[in-house]
Design a protein around this motif. Structure first.
Motif, PDB file in Angstrom:
ATOM      1  N   TRP A 118       3.070 -33.264  -9.180  1.00  0.00           N
ATOM      2  CA  TRP A 118       2.631 -33.918 -10.406  1.00  0.00           C
ATOM      3  C   TRP A 118       1.434 -33.159 -10.955  1.00  0.00           C
ATOM      4  N   ASP A 130       5.686 -34.431 -14.589  1.00  0.00           N
ATOM      5  CA  ASP A 130       6.349 -34.690 -13.308  1.00  0.00           C
ATOM      6  C   ASP A 130       6.664 -33.385 -12.570  1.00  0.00           C
ATOM      7  N   ALA A 180       5.808 -37.188 -18.225  1.00  0.00           N
ATOM      8  CA  ALA A 180       6.056 -38.532 -17.704  1.00  0.00           C
ATOM      9  C   ALA A 180       5.220 -39.589 -18.423  1.00  0.00           C
ATOM     10  N   LYS A 207       5.865 -43.417  -8.710  1.00  0.00           N
ATOM     11  CA  LYS A 207       6.303 -43.048  -7.359  1.00  0.00           C
ATOM     12  C   LYS A 207       6.758 -44.270  -6.562  1.00  0.00           C
TER      13      LYS A 207
END
Length: 177
Positions: free
Chosen positions: A57, A146, A152, A175
């Motif tokens: 990430w 992401d 994201a 997550k």
């Protein structure tokens, strides 16, 4: 005749300034789309690319200027939260239109443990829709990218005091932790 010439000059100026403003604004990015690529030097002169962060990430945050009160608060919040961000599999990268030398001083002064990219031409900020109209500064926007390189989350006009915490909260949700 004189008023016609003045009108033509005025119209030319309007067209010039409006076309400049259009060039400075990139199309709005959307959640789910691939993050725009980048390749820029950090405060240590190392070139950083989006592909370098593949598989993890990335909290990519644009900020206005090194060593200003709001930008310092935002950077220090990310610094203070870096352990939790790493535990969540995230890296942090800051970006402004300041040069690498300014970034090096800022990073050293506040012990920032993450790269600060020198986007001195404002090209990366423009691709991320994060360049102010005159091109002299970045907007305070953050993009959570992401591990596959897709956007994201987008935080427009990010809060200097809450941005890092917001990223952590969203990482936990994304997550499933």
């Amino acid at each position: 005749m004189k008023s016609l010439k003045m009108f033509a000059v005025l119209m030319a100026m309007v067209l010039l300034f409006s076309s400049h403003a259009v060039r400075a604004e990139a199309p709005a990015l959307k959640v789910g789309q691939p993050a725009p690529d980048f390749s820029l030097p950090d405060q240590d002169g190392k070139t950083r690319k989006l592909v370098d962060f593949r598989g993890q990430w990335l909290a990519l945050y644009f900020y206005v200027k090194d060593d200003t009160p709001g930008c310092t608060e935002q950077a220090c919040k990310f610094r203070d939260d870096i352990g939790e961000l790493k535990d969540l599999g995230a890296r942090v990268v800051g970006v402004s239109v300041d040069d690498a030398e300014s970034h090096a001083s800022f990073a050293k002064k506040y012990n920032l443990p993450f790269p600060l990219l020198a986007d001195s031409k404002g090209e990366m900020a423009a691709r991320y829709g994060s360049l102010r109209g005159d091109g002299s500064m970045a907007k305070r926007n953050t993009f959570l990218i992401d591990p596959e390189g897709r956007i994201a989350r987008i935080y427009l006009s990010a809060s200097t005091s809450r941005n890092s915490a917001q990223v952590i909260e969203d990482l936990k949700k994304l997550k499933g932790s």
